[in-house]
Enzyme design. Structure first.
Site, PDB file in Angstrom:
ATOM      1  N   ARG A  32       0.806  -1.227   0.000  1.00 37.65           N
ATOM      2  CA  ARG A  32       0.000   0.000   0.000  1.00 37.65           C
ATOM      3  C   ARG A  32       0.839   1.278   0.000  1.00 37.65           C
ATOM      4  O   ARG A  32       0.384   2.332  -0.425  1.00 37.65           O
ATOM      5  CB  ARG A  32      -0.936   0.001   1.215  1.00 37.65           C
ATOM      6  CG  ARG A  32      -0.261   0.139   2.560  1.00 37.65           C
ATOM      7  CD  ARG A  32      -1.264   0.250   3.703  1.00 37.65           C
ATOM      8  NE  ARG A  32      -2.044  -0.950   3.879  1.00 37.65           N
ATOM      9  CZ  ARG A  32      -3.325  -1.078   3.531  1.00 37.65           C
ATOM     10  NH1 ARG A  32      -3.946  -0.054   2.967  1.00 37.65           N
ATOM     11  NH2 ARG A  32      -3.966  -2.200   3.725  1.00 37.65           N
ATOM     12  N   LYS A 103      -2.305 -15.233  10.264  1.00 37.91           N
ATOM     13  CA  LYS A 103      -2.658 -16.162  11.338  1.00 37.91           C
ATOM     14  C   LYS A 103      -3.323 -15.400  12.478  1.00 37.91           C
ATOM     15  O   LYS A 103      -2.726 -14.486  13.032  1.00 37.91           O
ATOM     16  CB  LYS A 103      -1.409 -16.885  11.847  1.00 37.91           C
ATOM     17  CG  LYS A 103      -0.679 -17.671  10.776  1.00 37.91           C
ATOM     18  CD  LYS A 103       0.625 -18.260  11.291  1.00 37.91           C
ATOM     19  CE  LYS A 103       1.372 -19.009  10.195  1.00 37.91           C
ATOM     20  NZ  LYS A 103       2.656 -19.584  10.675  1.00 37.91           N
ATOM     21  N   SER A 133       7.108 -21.504   9.794  1.00 37.66           N
ATOM     22  CA  SER A 133       7.916 -20.809   8.788  1.00 37.66           C
ATOM     23  C   SER A 133       8.272 -19.419   9.264  1.00 37.66           C
ATOM     24  O   SER A 133       7.461 -18.750   9.896  1.00 37.66           O
ATOM     25  CB  SER A 133       7.147 -20.712   7.464  1.00 37.66           C
ATOM     26  OG  SER A 133       5.910 -20.052   7.662  1.00 37.66           O
ATOM     27  N   ALA A 135       9.916 -15.750   7.608  1.00 34.01           N
ATOM     28  CA  ALA A 135      10.129 -15.084   6.324  1.00 34.01           C
ATOM     29  C   ALA A 135      11.568 -15.203   5.856  1.00 34.01           C
ATOM     30  O   ALA A 135      11.836 -15.478   4.678  1.00 34.01           O
ATOM     31  CB  ALA A 135       9.717 -13.613   6.434  1.00 34.01           C
ATOM     32  N   LYS A 186      -1.415 -20.954  18.270  1.00 39.65           N
ATOM     33  CA  LYS A 186      -0.009 -21.159  18.644  1.00 39.65           C
ATOM     34  C   LYS A 186       0.668 -19.838  18.982  1.00 39.65           C
ATOM     35  O   LYS A 186       1.624 -19.801  19.771  1.00 39.65           O
ATOM     36  CB  LYS A 186       0.742 -21.915  17.555  1.00 39.65           C
ATOM     37  CG  LYS A 186       0.793 -21.226  16.193  1.00 39.65           C
ATOM     38  CD  LYS A 186       1.955 -20.280  16.037  1.00 39.65           C
ATOM     39  CE  LYS A 186       1.888 -19.504  14.744  1.00 39.65           C
ATOM     40  NZ  LYS A 186       3.005 -18.548  14.605  1.00 39.65           N
ATOM     41  N   SER A 249      10.581 -15.504  16.299  1.00 42.08           N
ATOM     42  CA  SER A 249       9.139 -15.353  16.461  1.00 42.08           C
ATOM     43  C   SER A 249       8.819 -14.036  17.149  1.00 42.08           C
ATOM     44  O   SER A 249       9.272 -13.772  18.264  1.00 42.08           O
ATOM     45  CB  SER A 249       8.577 -16.517  17.295  1.00 42.08           C
ATOM     46  OG  SER A 249       7.276 -16.219  17.752  1.00 42.08           O
ATOM     47  N   ARG A 250       8.016 -13.205  16.497  1.00 40.54           N
ATOM     48  CA  ARG A 250       7.628 -11.917  17.090  1.00 40.54           C
ATOM     49  C   ARG A 250       6.811 -12.125  18.356  1.00 40.54           C
ATOM     50  O   ARG A 250       6.940 -11.365  19.316  1.00 40.54           O
ATOM     51  CB  ARG A 250       6.821 -11.099  16.075  1.00 40.54           C
ATOM     52  CG  ARG A 250       7.625 -10.646  14.871  1.00 40.54           C
ATOM     53  CD  ARG A 250       6.747 -10.101  13.782  1.00 40.54           C
ATOM     54  NE  ARG A 250       5.873 -11.128  13.239  1.00 40.54           N
ATOM     55  CZ  ARG A 250       4.946 -10.934  12.303  1.00 40.54           C
ATOM     56  NH1 ARG A 250       4.762  -9.713  11.825  1.00 40.54           N
ATOM     57  NH2 ARG A 250       4.203 -11.911  11.866  1.00 40.54           N
ATOM     58  N   ASN A 251       5.954 -13.154  18.362  1.00 43.74           N
ATOM     59  CA  ASN A 251       5.136 -13.423  19.541  1.00 43.74           C
ATOM     60  C   ASN A 251       5.994 -13.882  20.706  1.00 43.74           C
ATOM     61  O   ASN A 251       5.781 -13.461  21.847  1.00 43.74           O
ATOM     62  CB  ASN A 251       4.070 -14.465  19.195  1.00 43.74           C
ATOM     63  CG  ASN A 251       3.024 -13.932  18.235  1.00 43.74           C
ATOM     64  OD1 ASN A 251       2.069 -13.271  18.624  1.00 43.74           O
ATOM     65  ND2 ASN A 251       3.210 -14.205  16.944  1.00 43.74           N
ATOM     66  N   GLU A 271       0.429 -10.780  16.405  1.00 43.69           N
ATOM     67  CA  GLU A 271      -0.931 -11.264  16.187  1.00 43.69           C
ATOM     68  C   GLU A 271      -1.517 -11.948  17.421  1.00 43.69           C
ATOM     69  O   GLU A 271      -2.735 -11.945  17.633  1.00 43.69           O
ATOM     70  CB  GLU A 271      -0.960 -12.244  15.005  1.00 43.69           C
ATOM     71  CG  GLU A 271      -0.617 -11.630  13.656  1.00 43.69           C
ATOM     72  CD  GLU A 271      -1.757 -10.822  13.050  1.00 43.69           C
ATOM     73  OE1 GLU A 271      -2.662 -10.404  13.805  1.00 43.69           O
ATOM     74  OE2 GLU A 271      -1.733 -10.596  11.828  1.00 43.69           O
TER      75      GLU A 271
END
Length: 321
Positions: A32, A103, A133, A135, A186, A249-251, A271
């Site tokens: 965008r 997700k 996975s 990126a 998850k 993992s961002r989480n 997320e």
């Protein structure tokens, strides 16, 4: 004309475009931000994927009309923006596959990506691409196996073959609900695992959280008709194992920052925060016991501390596994 369209030029969308174009497949990659897309077009790179080249087989654009009228569309935007993104697509979509690569659970409607697609674009065919996975791994061409969930028995296998590449192996599933709930839930458990490690509680505590977290995933998804086999596969256990054990993992990183009492970069999409809130609200409505999800919702919104949440979990009545 492009054979595939990827909407969302963040790290994951760009990584998918790179992986899917390696055999010469023509890809349209849409983002965008016009200035950012212009810069990517000139540099043939994405700042979020250092050292990764975007080949000339990838058409980079900020013009939605460029997505054309044929071929599957992969949407790799954050889950909480999926509804609005679908509303911006006006091209004919009859018989065209829309593959959600996000997700989570929509916080406003409590619906998953496949339902949002079906409601917004009833003539299209919804599918989910999910599984363990990162990126950076996909963009670098490292071996990755994912679940492609699509209830259409003709389109599903065709998509599986079209999107599978030499180092990107896809397994087809008809269990769309199970695949999308595995990918959503998850993230919640990964936040809990990160908080556990960030607080210095150790790997044994993390293993316990992962195991009991998987039990919650099975309990919640089973209520909505998901298959246990799906939750024990790539889109469930596989993704859980990856996101609960890696700093990529961002989480997990978000949870670790909570455990350490540190601020987290607000520009990074996590997320699992919205998903934990949605799951908690849904669980209360249907009477499901989801203690870890409830604890993650409480600590991620600042309603309780990590130690208070842990004490609450440990003080629960003893029961049979």
């Amino acid at each position: 004309m492009s054979e595939l369209v990827v909407i969302g030029a963040g790290a994951f969308g760009s990584a998918l475009a790179v992986a899917l174009s390696r055999d010469g497949t023509k890809i349209t990659l849409w983002g965008r931000d016009t200035k950012a897309m212009d810069a990517m077009r000139v540099s043939r790179s994405n700042l979020r994927l250092p050292g990764v080249h975007l080949s000339e087989d990838i058409t980079i654009t900020s013009d939605l009309s460029a997505i054309g009228c044929c071929g599957p569309i992969l949407i790799a935007t954050p889950m909480q923006t999926l509804h609005d993104m679908l509303g911006q697509i006006s091209d004919p979509l009859a018989g065209r596959a829309i593959v959600a690569c996000c997700k989570g659970i929509d916080l406003k409607s409590h619906k998953g990506p496949s339902t949002l697609i079906a409601e917004a674009k009833p003539d299209a065919i919804p599918a989910i691409l999910t599984g363990p996975s990162f990126a950076a791994d996909i963009a670098r061409g490292l071996p990755t196996a994912l679940t492609l969930a699509c209830a259409n028995k003709t389109v599903g296998p065709a998509l599986q073959h079209q999107l599978s590449k030499k180092m990107l192996r896809l397994y087809w599933s008809e269990d769309v609900i199970g695949a999308e709930l595995g990918g959503a839930l998850k993230n919640v458990i990964a936040i809990a695992a990160g908080a556990c490690i960030g607080k210095g509680l150790g790997d044994s505590a993390r293993a316990a959280l992962m195991t009991r977290g998987l039990a919650e995933m099975l309990r919640f998804s089973g209520h909505f008709g998901a298959h246990n086999q799906t939750m024990m596969g790539l889109s469930g256990f596989g993704d859980l194992a990856l996101t609960c054990t890696s700093e990529q993992s961002r989480n997990f990183r978000f949870g670790a920052s909570l455990g350490r009492g540190e601020a987290f970069d607000a520009s990074v999409t996590v997320e699992g925060v919205a998903t934990a809130q949605a799951v908690t609200e849904i669980a209360q409505d249907i009477g499901l016991d989801m203690p870890i999800s409830q604890a993650v919702c409480a600590i991620s919104t600042g309603k309780t501390s990590v130690l208070e949440a842990l004490q609450s979990l440990l003080s629960r009545p003893l029961k049979k596994e």
